[in-house]
Design an enzyme around this catalytic site. Structure first.
Site, PDB file in Angstrom:
ATOM      1  N   CYS A 121       0.864  -1.181   0.000  1.00 41.19           N
ATOM      2  CA  CYS A 121       0.000   0.000   0.000  1.00 41.19           C
ATOM      3  C   CYS A 121       0.895   1.224   0.000  1.00 41.19           C
ATOM      4  O   CYS A 121       1.605   1.483   0.978  1.00 41.19           O
ATOM      5  CB  CYS A 121      -0.914   0.001   1.227  1.00 41.19           C
ATOM      6  SG  CYS A 121      -1.914   1.497   1.382  1.00 41.19           S
ATOM      7  N   HIS A 135      -2.596  -4.885 -10.178  1.00 40.08           N
ATOM      8  CA  HIS A 135      -3.403  -3.763 -10.661  1.00 40.08           C
ATOM      9  C   HIS A 135      -3.798  -3.981 -12.110  1.00 40.08           C
ATOM     10  O   HIS A 135      -2.982  -4.415 -12.933  1.00 40.08           O
ATOM     11  CB  HIS A 135      -2.621  -2.446 -10.571  1.00 40.08           C
ATOM     12  CG  HIS A 135      -2.449  -1.944  -9.189  1.00 40.08           C
ATOM     13  ND1 HIS A 135      -3.326  -1.074  -8.583  1.00 40.08           N
ATOM     14  CD2 HIS A 135      -1.503  -2.226  -8.267  1.00 40.08           C
ATOM     15  CE1 HIS A 135      -2.917  -0.826  -7.353  1.00 40.08           C
ATOM     16  NE2 HIS A 135      -1.814  -1.523  -7.135  1.00 40.08           N
ATOM     17  N   CYS A 181      -4.858   5.988  -3.986  1.00 41.90           N
ATOM     18  CA  CYS A 181      -4.188   4.687  -3.947  1.00 41.90           C
ATOM     19  C   CYS A 181      -2.786   4.874  -4.506  1.00 41.90           C
ATOM     20  O   CYS A 181      -2.626   5.132  -5.701  1.00 41.90           O
ATOM     21  CB  CYS A 181      -4.961   3.649  -4.752  1.00 41.90           C
ATOM     22  SG  CYS A 181      -4.158   2.029  -4.823  1.00 41.90           S
ATOM     23  N   GLY A 193      -1.740   2.200  -6.906  1.00 42.49           N
ATOM     24  CA  GLY A 193      -2.561   2.389  -8.100  1.00 42.49           C
ATOM     25  C   GLY A 193      -2.032   3.504  -8.978  1.00 42.49           C
ATOM     26  O   GLY A 193      -2.032   3.408 -10.214  1.00 42.49           O
TER      27      GLY A 193
END
Length: 275
Positions: free
Chosen positions: A75, A160, A218, A221
């Site tokens: 993360c 992803h 994110c 992301g």
């Protein structure tokens, strides 16, 4: 058991951060779900846990649990909060911090502009994402309920899928995101990014995260979106990624090079709770 914690966020992607270096506790998935509840618990996108490293070359071990109780590999926004947390709590005096994660080792650097994270080299081979495909491609066709979508597939320590959209405000994040998240070609599920390219140095992005739904930001992301855009020849090396919660700066020089992410962190409050 009385557990001390800190509530933090990176661009609105919010976390409960727990120090299990100086405290002793074991948190189970059902407790994570209760704590994550925004009406009856503390409320957060992810729970971040600081632990002693198992690798002697690392400073800490970093564990991440989604709001549904599932443990995930990485993360990016959480990594920045992690760095600020361990420094502010005087668990370390270092401003360059080496951290062990489920998705691989990363390096965190505290600077005057925020925290820069060396997110490592992106994984592009389908089996390393993991994604079911015969060979590596810049983009893949993914069939969802009879409709074909063109996606980029990248792992930043976590998987992803990245879709290009004309207008991110009208992207079908809520409806299409969960369907792609649970698609059979992603064995470990997937985070789904909807990216609008504004220029070669600027994109807008919304992300549906595994086990959390759409979040305000994110970090992994944003990294994956820039990697996918670079592979398709759409973006330059330095890109500003505008997310609903704010902006991240992402740098990627190309294959076999690490992705660098820079962005802010914020502490919301300190608390303690009985488990």
């Amino acid at each position: 058991m009385l557990l001390k914690f800190t509530k933090m966020h990176g661009l609105g992607n919010d976390f409960m951060v727990v120090d299990l270096v100086s405290q002793r506790a074991k948190i189970f998935p059902d407790q994570v779900r209760e704590l994550a509840d925004r009406n009856f618990g503390i409320g957060f996108d992810q729970l971040l846990i600081v632990e002693p490293p198992t690798d002697p070359d690392m400073d800490f071990k970093y564990r991440i649990f989604n709001a549904d109780g599932s443990e995930v590999e990485q993360c990016g926004n959480g990594a920045r909060c992690f760095a600020r947390f361990v420094y502010d709590k005087r668990l370390t005096s270092k401003k360059t911090i080496n951290v062990e994660t489920r998705g691989g080792n990363i390096q965190l650097n505290l600077t005057d502009d925020g925290v820069t994270v060396d997110m490592g080299i992106p994984h592009l081979l389908p089996e390393s994402i993991p994604f079911i495909a015969d060979q590596q491609q810049e983009k893949y066709l993914l069939e969802v309920e009879g409709e074909a979508f063109s996606i980029g597939a990248v792992s930043m320590g976590n998987p992803h899928g990245v879709l290009l959209v004309d207008d991110v405000n009208n992207a079908p994040v809520d409806s299409l995101g969960p369907k792609i998240e649970n698609h059979e070609r992603f064995p470990n599920r997937v985070n789904v990014g909807f990216m609008q390219v504004v220029s070669r140095n600027e994109v807008r992005l919304r992300v549906h995260e595994r086990g959390a739904g759409e979040t305000l930001a994110c970090g992994t992301g944003a990294c994956a979106a820039v990697v996918a855009g670079r592979l398709q020849g759409l973006l330059d090396e330095m890109v500003e990624v505008h997310l609903p919660g704010g902006t991240l700066k992402i740098q990627w020089a190309g294959e076999d090079k690490p992705v660098m992410m820079t962005g802010p962190t914020a502490r919301v409050f300190e608390g303690q709770i009985y488990l």
